[in-house]
Write a protein that holds these residues in place. Structure first.
Motif, short mmCIF file in Angstrom:
data_model
loop_
_atom_site.label_atom_id
_atom_site.label_comp_id
_atom_site.label_asym_id
_atom_site.label_seq_id
_atom_site.Cartn_x
_atom_site.Cartn_y
_atom_site.Cartn_z
N ILE A 19 121.95 18.63 50.07
CA ILE A 19 121.93 18.62 51.53
C ILE A 19 123.12 19.45 51.98
CG2 ILE A 19 122.34 17.17 53.56
CD1 ILE A 19 120.87 14.93 51.96
N PHE A 20 122.87 20.38 52.87
CA PHE A 20 123.97 21.08 53.52
C PHE A 20 123.54 21.39 54.94
CE2 PHE A 20 121.50 24.56 51.83
CZ PHE A 20 121.63 25.60 52.75
N LEU A 21 124.49 21.28 55.84
CA LEU A 21 124.24 21.48 57.25
C LEU A 21 124.95 22.74 57.73
CD1 LEU A 21 124.84 17.81 58.47
CD2 LEU A 21 122.68 18.86 57.82
N THR A 22 124.35 23.40 58.69
CA THR A 22 124.96 24.58 59.30
C THR A 22 124.82 24.48 60.80
OG1 THR A 22 122.93 25.91 59.27
CG2 THR A 22 124.31 26.02 57.31
N GLU A 23 125.64 25.27 61.50
CA GLU A 23 125.50 25.32 62.95
C GLU A 23 124.12 25.82 63.31
OE1 GLU A 23 128.94 26.68 65.40
OE2 GLU A 23 129.70 27.32 63.43
N HIS A 24 123.66 25.44 64.49
CA HIS A 24 122.34 25.85 64.95
C HIS A 24 122.22 27.38 64.95
CE1 HIS A 24 118.55 25.24 67.07
NE2 HIS A 24 118.85 26.34 67.73
N GLU A 25 121.11 27.87 64.49
CA GLU A 25 120.83 29.31 64.44
C GLU A 25 119.61 29.62 65.31
OE1 GLU A 25 122.43 31.72 62.70
OE2 GLU A 25 123.84 30.43 61.65
N GLU A 26 119.74 30.59 66.17
CA GLU A 26 118.62 30.98 67.03
C GLU A 26 117.44 31.52 66.21
OE1 GLU A 26 117.95 30.52 70.32
OE2 GLU A 26 119.75 29.27 70.21
N CYS A 27 117.71 32.08 65.04
CA CYS A 27 116.64 32.63 64.21
C CYS A 27 115.65 31.57 63.74
CB CYS A 27 117.20 33.40 63.03
SG CYS A 27 118.10 32.39 61.82
N TRP A 28 116.06 30.30 63.75
CA TRP A 28 115.14 29.25 63.29
C TRP A 28 113.87 29.21 64.13
CZ3 TRP A 28 119.53 25.08 62.90
CH2 TRP A 28 120.31 25.34 61.77
N LYS A 29 114.01 29.43 65.40
CA LYS A 29 112.84 29.44 66.29
C LYS A 29 111.90 30.59 65.88
CE LYS A 29 114.05 30.01 70.43
NZ LYS A 29 114.41 30.22 71.83
N ASP A 30 112.48 31.74 65.58
CA ASP A 30 111.68 32.89 65.16
C ASP A 30 111.01 32.63 63.82
OD1 ASP A 30 112.50 34.28 67.45
OD2 ASP A 30 114.21 35.19 66.39
N TRP A 31 111.75 32.02 62.88
CA TRP A 31 111.17 31.71 61.57
C TRP A 31 109.98 30.77 61.74
CZ3 TRP A 31 115.89 30.58 57.88
CH2 TRP A 31 116.66 31.74 57.76
N TYR A 32 110.14 29.78 62.63
CA TYR A 32 109.03 28.86 62.88
C TYR A 32 107.82 29.64 63.41
CZ TYR A 32 105.80 26.00 65.37
OH TYR A 32 104.62 25.46 65.83
N HIS A 33 108.02 30.46 64.42
CA HIS A 33 106.89 31.18 65.03
C HIS A 33 106.19 32.11 64.04
CE1 HIS A 33 107.17 29.54 68.99
NE2 HIS A 33 108.45 29.87 69.10
N GLU A 34 106.97 32.75 63.17
CA GLU A 34 106.36 33.61 62.15
C GLU A 34 105.51 32.78 61.19
OE1 GLU A 34 109.48 35.94 60.33
OE2 GLU A 34 110.15 36.67 62.30
N GLU A 35 106.02 31.62 60.79
CA GLU A 35 105.26 30.79 59.86
C GLU A 35 104.05 30.16 60.55
OE1 GLU A 35 104.73 29.53 55.88
OE2 GLU A 35 106.00 31.07 56.79
N GLU A 36 104.21 29.79 61.81
CA GLU A 36 103.08 29.26 62.58
C GLU A 36 101.95 30.29 62.64
OE1 GLU A 36 102.22 27.44 67.03
OE2 GLU A 36 103.68 29.03 66.80
N THR A 37 102.30 31.54 62.90
CA THR A 37 101.30 32.62 62.94
C THR A 37 100.61 32.75 61.58
OG1 THR A 37 102.52 33.79 64.66
CG2 THR A 37 100.96 35.09 63.34
N ALA A 38 101.39 32.70 60.51
CA ALA A 38 100.80 32.79 59.17
C ALA A 38 99.86 31.61 58.91
CB ALA A 38 101.90 32.83 58.11
N LEU A 39 100.28 30.41 59.30
CA LEU A 39 99.44 29.23 59.09
C LEU A 39 98.14 29.32 59.88
CD1 LEU A 39 102.21 26.48 59.18
CD2 LEU A 39 100.79 27.10 57.20
N LYS A 40 98.21 29.84 61.09
CA LYS A 40 96.99 30.01 61.90
C LYS A 40 96.03 30.99 61.25
CE LYS A 40 98.84 28.67 66.38
NZ LYS A 40 99.24 29.12 67.74
N GLY A 41 96.57 31.90 60.43
CA GLY A 41 95.72 32.86 59.74
C GLY A 41 95.06 32.30 58.50
N ILE A 42 95.60 31.21 57.95
CA ILE A 42 95.02 30.68 56.71
C ILE A 42 94.32 29.33 56.89
CG2 ILE A 42 96.64 31.89 55.22
CD1 ILE A 42 98.07 29.16 54.82
#
Length: 190
Positions: A19-42
């Motif tokens: 377990i390791f924690l990091t400060e909030h990263e704005e890129c996490w929202k983008d990573w989610y959206h990219e994976e959501e798009t991929a999931l919608k495709g499969i």
């Protein structure tokens, strides 16, 4: 060459994936959206009720494990088993399974975490308490700060024990989810 993940015991996995924690990263929202798009495709769209970003990476400004949690709710009339093959082909590894949910991970390697790591929670529609928790903490930053402080206190104590780390947060999560349901009513029931 080291052991394959499937050959490692729980203690070895916890050492490799602490377990390791990091400060909030704005890129996490983008990573989610990219994976959501991929999931919608499969995944067959007629069988998916909702795909949502959950977990601490979906809560504004708090420290979190840099793992994107995704909740996929499946329409009641379908069997979760139908989704295992397409998710496996997309790089997800089945981790835990019950009649009404299957958990998958992506981004775990024999050398540790990949750059992007995902936990996918496949569930029957209506099993979505995490949405209430996420929105409640985003609505009330002081409560989000309490949760962050709890996580930071537990981090080093349970760095190599995910079960105890999660269990130690459970009462807080349950209490805030209950409050959120009172506050938000049937927000996600459609």
């Amino acid at each position: 060459m080291g052991k394959k993940l499937s050959q490692m015991n729980l203690e070895e996995l916890w050492q490799l994936f602490p377990i390791f924690l990091t400060e909030h990263e704005e890129c996490w929202k983008d990573w989610y959206h990219e994976e959501e798009t991929a999931l919608k495709g499969i995944l067959p769209s007629d069988r998916i009720k909702r795909i949502s970003h959950i977990g601490s990476t979906a809560i504004k400004a708090i420290w979190a494990k840099p793992i994107i949690d995704i909740l996929v709710e499946v329409s009641e009339s379908y069997n979760l088993q139908e989704f295992k093959e397409p998710l496996s082909e997309a790089g997800y590894i089945g981790m835990a399974e019950s009649e009404k949910s299957i958990s998958f991970n992506k981004g775990y390697t024999e050398n540790g975490f990949a750059e992007r790591v995902y936990h996918l929670h496949l569930r029957m529609e209506g099993d979505h308490d995490e949405l209430y928790f996420r929105d409640y903490l985003n609505e009330y930053p002081a409560i989000a700060a309490e949760y962050e402080a709890l996580k930071l206190r537990l981090w080093k104590q349970y760095e190599h024990n995910r079960d105890d780390y999660t269990e130690s947060k459970a009462a807080f999560v349950k209490d805030q989810t209950r409050r959120a349901k009172l506050d938000f009513g049937n927000r996600y029931e459609d």
